[in-house]
Design a protein around this motif. Sequence first.
Motif, PDB file in Angstrom:
ATOM      1  N   ARG A   1       5.320 -14.880   2.185  1.00 46.10           N
ATOM      2  CA  ARG A   1       3.975 -14.591   2.490  1.00 46.10           C
ATOM      3  C   ARG A   1       3.447 -13.279   3.191  1.00 46.10           C
ATOM      4  N   LEU A   2       4.299 -12.927   4.176  1.00 44.80           N
ATOM      5  CA  LEU A   2       4.060 -11.544   4.733  1.00 44.80           C
ATOM      6  C   LEU A   2       4.308 -10.351   3.678  1.00 44.80           C
ATOM      7  N   GLU A   3       5.220 -10.366   2.881  1.00 46.76           N
ATOM      8  CA  GLU A   3       5.401  -9.582   1.677  1.00 46.76           C
ATOM      9  C   GLU A   3       4.248  -9.408   0.904  1.00 46.76           C
ATOM     10  N   ILE A   4       3.701 -10.711   0.484  1.00 46.29           N
ATOM     11  CA  ILE A   4       2.425 -10.608  -0.487  1.00 46.29           C
ATOM     12  C   ILE A   4       1.311  -9.940   0.179  1.00 46.29           C
ATOM     13  N   ALA A   5       1.116 -10.284   1.689  1.00 54.12           N
ATOM     14  CA  ALA A   5      -0.001  -9.783   2.288  1.00 54.12           C
ATOM     15  C   ALA A   5      -0.019  -8.457   2.281  1.00 54.12           C
ATOM     16  N   ARG A   6       1.309  -7.767   2.667  1.00 57.67           N
ATOM     17  CA  ARG A   6       1.396  -6.273   2.786  1.00 57.67           C
ATOM     18  C   ARG A   6       1.203  -5.825   1.370  1.00 57.67           C
ATOM     19  N   ARG A   7       1.653  -6.156   0.262  1.00 56.29           N
ATOM     20  CA  ARG A   7       1.253  -5.827  -1.010  1.00 56.29           C
ATOM     21  C   ARG A   7      -0.138  -5.685  -1.405  1.00 56.29           C
TER      22      ARG A   7
END
Length: 93
Positions: free
Chosen positions: A70-76
């Motif tokens: 989820r954090l990686e998706i939000a960052r992207r």
Amino acid sequence: MRSNLKARAYPYTAWVLTRSFVVLEVELVGPTADGLNERSAKGKWYAPDTLFHSHAAAVSAGRMRIDAARLEIARRAAVLEEKSALLDRMSGR
């Protein structure tokens, strides 16, 4: 670096978290020939860092993987939003 799997008492039971987040109980019967992984009674190989001592530990690891995704998706998404805004400014929109 070689693992010290041969010192472990076999067979033993561990829990595995699959890529589809299913938690499975497996019986491990010994190390693989290279000594780096563990071999199940059914012949599958498992890396030691994919094995958990309990169902709860496997579920907890799965939740941590989901949170990290989820954090990686939000960052992207933030990076894409930033790029889109920059392109809009450059094109005069």
